[in-house]
Motif scaffolding. Structure first.
Motif, PDB file in Angstrom:
ATOM      1  N   VAL A  37      -5.062  15.085  -1.920  1.00  0.00           N
ATOM      2  CA  VAL A  37      -5.146  15.983  -3.078  1.00  0.00           C
ATOM      3  C   VAL A  37      -4.467  17.327  -2.814  1.00  0.00           C
ATOM      4  CG1 VAL A  37      -6.760  17.204  -4.598  1.00  0.00           C
ATOM      5  CG2 VAL A  37      -7.254  14.866  -3.860  1.00  0.00           C
ATOM      6  N   GLY A  38      -3.658  17.763  -3.785  1.00  0.00           N
ATOM      7  CA  GLY A  38      -2.885  18.986  -3.638  1.00  0.00           C
ATOM      8  C   GLY A  38      -3.740  20.241  -3.521  1.00  0.00           C
ATOM      9  N   THR A  63       0.846  -1.206   0.000  1.00  0.00           N
ATOM     10  CA  THR A  63       0.000   0.000   0.000  1.00  0.00           C
ATOM     11  C   THR A  63       0.881   1.255   0.000  1.00  0.00           C
ATOM     12  OG1 THR A  63      -0.149  -0.051   2.414  1.00  0.00           O
ATOM     13  CG2 THR A  63      -1.906  -1.143   1.197  1.00  0.00           C
ATOM     14  N   SER A  64       0.371   2.303  -0.664  1.00  0.00           N
ATOM     15  CA  SER A  64       1.187   3.518  -0.754  1.00  0.00           C
ATOM     16  C   SER A  64       0.328   4.779  -0.717  1.00  0.00           C
ATOM     17  CB  SER A  64       2.027   3.473  -2.028  1.00  0.00           C
ATOM     18  OG  SER A  64       1.227   3.052  -3.101  1.00  0.00           O
ATOM     19  N   PHE A  65       0.969   5.857  -0.296  1.00  0.00           N
ATOM     20  CA  PHE A  65       0.244   7.086   0.039  1.00  0.00           C
ATOM     21  C   PHE A  65       1.067   8.284  -0.400  1.00  0.00           C
ATOM     22  CE2 PHE A  65      -0.012   3.615   2.974  1.00  0.00           C
ATOM     23  CZ  PHE A  65      -1.365   3.350   3.023  1.00  0.00           C
ATOM     24  N   LEU A  66       0.394   9.256  -1.020  1.00  0.00           N
ATOM     25  CA  LEU A  66       1.106  10.438  -1.488  1.00  0.00           C
ATOM     26  C   LEU A  66       0.493  11.695  -0.876  1.00  0.00           C
ATOM     27  CD1 LEU A  66       3.438  11.114  -3.499  1.00  0.00           C
ATOM     28  CD2 LEU A  66       1.665  11.692  -5.150  1.00  0.00           C
ATOM     29  N   PHE A  67       1.348  12.489  -0.228  1.00  0.00           N
ATOM     30  CA  PHE A  67       0.906  13.720   0.431  1.00  0.00           C
ATOM     31  C   PHE A  67       1.560  14.883  -0.304  1.00  0.00           C
ATOM     32  CE2 PHE A  67       1.262  10.202   3.368  1.00  0.00           C
ATOM     33  CZ  PHE A  67       0.012  10.174   3.975  1.00  0.00           C
ATOM     34  N   THR A  68       0.743  15.731  -0.934  1.00  0.00           N
ATOM     35  CA  THR A  68       1.315  16.707  -1.864  1.00  0.00           C
ATOM     36  C   THR A  68       1.291  18.154  -1.380  1.00  0.00           C
ATOM     37  OG1 THR A  68      -0.809  16.802  -2.970  1.00  0.00           O
ATOM     38  CG2 THR A  68       0.800  15.312  -3.898  1.00  0.00           C
TER      39      THR A  68
END
Ligand SMILES: [Zn+2]
Length: 392
Positions: A209-210, A179-184
């Motif tokens: 979401v950015g 599992t992976s997560f992106l914080f923008t």
């Protein structure tokens, strides 16, 4: 000899027992990753309880949210933040950082290498100084954690000079097993382009979401590379910026991304066991996101050079689009569809401008002037209530 044996044997036994127990204990802890998208109104604050027992806080809301965040964290019996990240110096991200720094036990602070003149920014520096904490510059290529199961990387900012403070945003990718997560943060188009150019693996199950869902971020290509299943938008109810932008909601819907919003759902909790992700609530319905009529009338194409826009009715009956509006986003010009403009089922009408402008059957003349910017110019279509129904 036997005496020596008598002392050594129990020691060896203790070691064997310890060796057996330590992995068992650490395995028990190494099971779950919890992400709290804390409801801080029109601002950001995300707490990540990492499966290795460490904690990461990304941003701390506005100035008045500091105590709320500290209390939220203390209520989870957490007193130590191992990684404290201020994505960029805007108040809605670092406002409560000074409270967090002075109230909790902080190991390391990361912020992009850019200064700001506000009192809010100075308060953060002062709080860090009081605790003898230095600030590590957040920049692309910085790895915070790297082991087989768990990786935390900072993938932006890449550049060293941005006009827009938002583009300084630290962008963080967390990977836990599958599992992976992106914080923008508030990273905008420029930063997204740089990240894409670097070619890092962006794929993430959850996208924070950015820029609170602003149209300045989450470009179509960036979204495609991330290919998230879920999107979280941290946003305040009825905020003055109009966040999230219907364009972004539309884009997420088109990609089949399930949306969660703090203004509708309060604090959102996501839990990963390394294989699956669960939430404390269900995503908001797609029909709830300004996208009802978008599927019937669409912008089929925009020819920027010939200045021809094709609008198609994909429904099986005639639709009246009188009073609807076509907008050239870059130029800021708009064309209002005249009274009694109808499109038959499946039909296309053209809106023409520049030297090819003409009126006739299924042909509407906008103007003899040139409307569309040849270097790329998004077109948006709004219905008569001003609701966005399409983007090209
Ligand atoms: Zn912001």
């Amino acid at each position: 000899m036997s005496k020596l044996k008598n002392t050594i044997l129990p020691i060896i036994l203790i070691f064997i027992l310890l060796a057996l127990f330590i992995p068992t204990l650490s395995f028990a802890q190494e099971q779950i990753l919890k992400i709290h998208f804390i409801d801080v109104g029109q601002a950001d604050s995300t707490l990540v309880e990492l499966p290795n027992g460490e904690n990461m806080l990304i941003d701390a809301g506005n100035n008045d949210a500091g105590n709320l965040i500290v209390n939220y964290i203390r209520n989870l019996n957490i007193s130590k933040i191992d990684y404290l990240i201020g994505t960029h110096p805007h108040e809605d991200h670092i406002g409560g950082l000074d409270n967090v720094i002075s109230s909790l036990n902080i190991s390391k602070i990361y912020m992009p290498k850019v200064t700001h003149t506000t009192k809010t920014f100075k308060d953060v520096l002062l709080a860090a100084k009081r605790k003898n904490l230095s600030i590590t510059p957040a920049r692309a290529g910085l790895n915070l954690i790297s082991n087989n199961n768990l990786k935390v990387d900072i993938i932006a900012p890449i550049g060293t000079n941005y006009h827009e403070l938002n583009n300084w945003s630290a962008v963080i990718k967390v990977t836990y097993q599958d599992t992976s997560f992106l914080f923008t943060g508030d990273a905008e188009v420029d930063s997204e382009h740089e990240i894409l150019a670097l070619g890092v693996d962006l794929h993430s199950n959850i996208l924070k979401v950015g820029h609170h869902g602003s149209a300045s971020s989450t470009t179509a290509l960036f979204l495609r590379k991330i290919n998230p299943k879920y999107a979280i938008i941290s946003v305040g109810q009825d905020n003055k910026y109009g966040h999230p932008d219907p364009i972004i909601i539309n884009r997420l819907n088109l990609h089949g991304v399930k949306i969660y919003r703090t203004d509708r759902q309060g604090t959102i909790l996501a839990i990963s066991d390394g294989k699956k992700i669960k939430f404390n609530t269900v995503p908001i319905a797609m029909t709830d996101t300004n996208n009802n009529s978008g599927s019937k009338i669409r912008i089929a194409s925009v020819d920027l050079k010939k200045e021809i826009v094709k609008i198609q009715n994909t429904h099986e009956s005639t639709i009246d689009i009188s009073g609807w509006k076509l907008v050239s986003v870059k130029g800021g010009q708009s064309f209002i569809f005249p009274p009694a403009t109808i499109i038959k089922a499946g039909a296309i009408i053209k809106i023409t401008s520049g030297k090819n402008a003409k009126s006739g059957p299924n042909n509407l003349k906008w103007t003899d002037s040139y409307i569309w910017n040849n270097d790329g110019d998004p077109a948006r279509l709004y219905d008569k209530d001003g609701k966005l129904v399409g983007e090209y």
